[in-house]
Design an enzyme around this catalytic site. Structure first.
Site, short mmCIF file in Angstrom:
data_model
loop_
_atom_site.label_atom_id
_atom_site.label_comp_id
_atom_site.label_asym_id
_atom_site.label_seq_id
_atom_site.Cartn_x
_atom_site.Cartn_y
_atom_site.Cartn_z
N LYS A 1 -16.93 -18.09 -5.59
CA LYS A 1 -17.05 -16.91 -6.34
C LYS A 1 -18.20 -15.95 -5.85
O LYS A 1 -19.36 -16.50 -5.37
CB LYS A 1 -17.42 -17.23 -7.84
N GLU B 1 -6.94 -26.93 -12.40
CA GLU B 1 -7.97 -27.23 -13.42
C GLU B 1 -7.89 -26.65 -14.55
O GLU B 1 -7.07 -25.59 -14.71
CB GLU B 1 -9.24 -26.83 -12.39
#
Length: 310
Positions: free
Chosen positions: A163, A29
């Site tokens: 995260k 990404e």
């Protein structure tokens, strides 16, 4: 009669050649390059990711949007453009058509990278940490598109869990609801990005790239839609302390709420606050886990290619 247009997706020659020859390929990404890391760490990390994939025997396919094209396999110059241009869009599923049709530069999140990988026929991608259910989502309804994409697009995502700034228990619940397999690579607890363990059990554990490749092949053979989360703990030497990190995150969340940060601006804001509070240690941890994930993704892609040849 309505004219039709060719899908504006361009696969680079080296990636196309590798796919045609059934060589292992790993999608990468670009949000981490454009938005996730400050300069010059972003370009250094990009080079490390590409190098880690190549050294493990796979071809890197960096994905992004430039000049009205959804590109699978960015050049070094393309990557520099995304890293250095302040106007690069953060692109998830909903933004792809807009960025391509208007010719704007876009860095792909996990969801958009999965889409690009699937269109090219790439089975594995690497990232840092997936998005998930945000803290306070019961009021804000803030849930990352990554989770929906994992429920529909057949690409395996190697990550250091989700995260740490997110609501991890609810993120795992959401993945279960969408039927997404979550595999702990050599671990029994779900990692929390730059923290090695969240204290939450992973549903299943596998210990080798060959075992993971076998699962991916079996899932595809069974016709089961959707992705797979492969949770790879961050390297122990750079991982942050769980207790101190949670204290820092809670302070960052309170700050975001106080100044009215909402939507897609929340995660970058929180990560910036955590980086400042840890004296940059979180950035060091981020780069290290990105490289570790890229290496593991390449090892899985190689195992997939080897098993296909058996």
């Amino acid at each position: 009669m309505v004219a039709t247009m060719q899908p504006p997706v361009r696969i680079s020659e080296d990636v196309a050649d590798a796919l045609a020859a059934r060589h292992p390929v790993v999608a990468l990404e670009t949000t981490v390059i454009a938005h996730g890391l400050p300069a010059p760490e972003n370009l250094l990390a990009a080079a490390e990711l590409i190098g880690a994939v190549g050294q493990a025997g796979a071809v890197p396919a960096v994905i992004g949007i430039l000049d009205g094209e959804f590109r699978v396999g960015l050049s070094a110059g393309d990557i520099e453009r995304l890293a250095e241009d302040d106007g690069v869009l953060k692109v998830s599923r909903r933004d792809i058509a807009y960025a391509v049709s208007t010719g704007q530069a876009g860095a792909t999140t996990v969801s958009a990278t999965m889409i690009g990988a699937a269109k090219a026929g790439i089975a594995v991608m690497a990232t840092g940490g997936i998005g998930g259910v945000h803290r306070g989502a019961g009021h804000s309804m803030d849930v990352s598109t990554d989770l929906e994409e994992l429920g529909r697009t057949d690409v395996a995502v190697v990550c250091a869990g989700a995260k740490a700034v997110l609501d991890l228990p609810r993120t795992l619940e959401y993945l279960e609801t969408r039927g997404v397999p979550v595999i702990g690579y050599g671990c029994d607890e779900f990692p929390a990005f730059f923290v090695a363990s969240s204290g939450l059990a992973v549903p299943r554990r596998l210990d080798t790239p060959d075992e993971i490749a076998a699962l991916l092949r079996t899932k595809r053979a069974l016709g089961l839609d959707g992705g797979v989360v492969i949770a790879n703990p961050p390297p122990a030497e750079t991982a942050l302390d769980a207790t101190e990190t949670e204290r820092v995150i809670e302070a960052a969340v309170a700050s975001a709420q106080a100044v009215g940060i909402t939507g897609r601006a929340v995660t970058p804001y929180l990560l910036e606050r955590v980086a400042a509070a840890t004296g940059g240690d979180s950035i060091t941890a981020n780069r290290a886990l990105l490289v570790a994930n890229a290496k593991l993704a390449a090892e899985i892609a190689v195992a997939l290619a080897n098993q296909a040849d058996d």
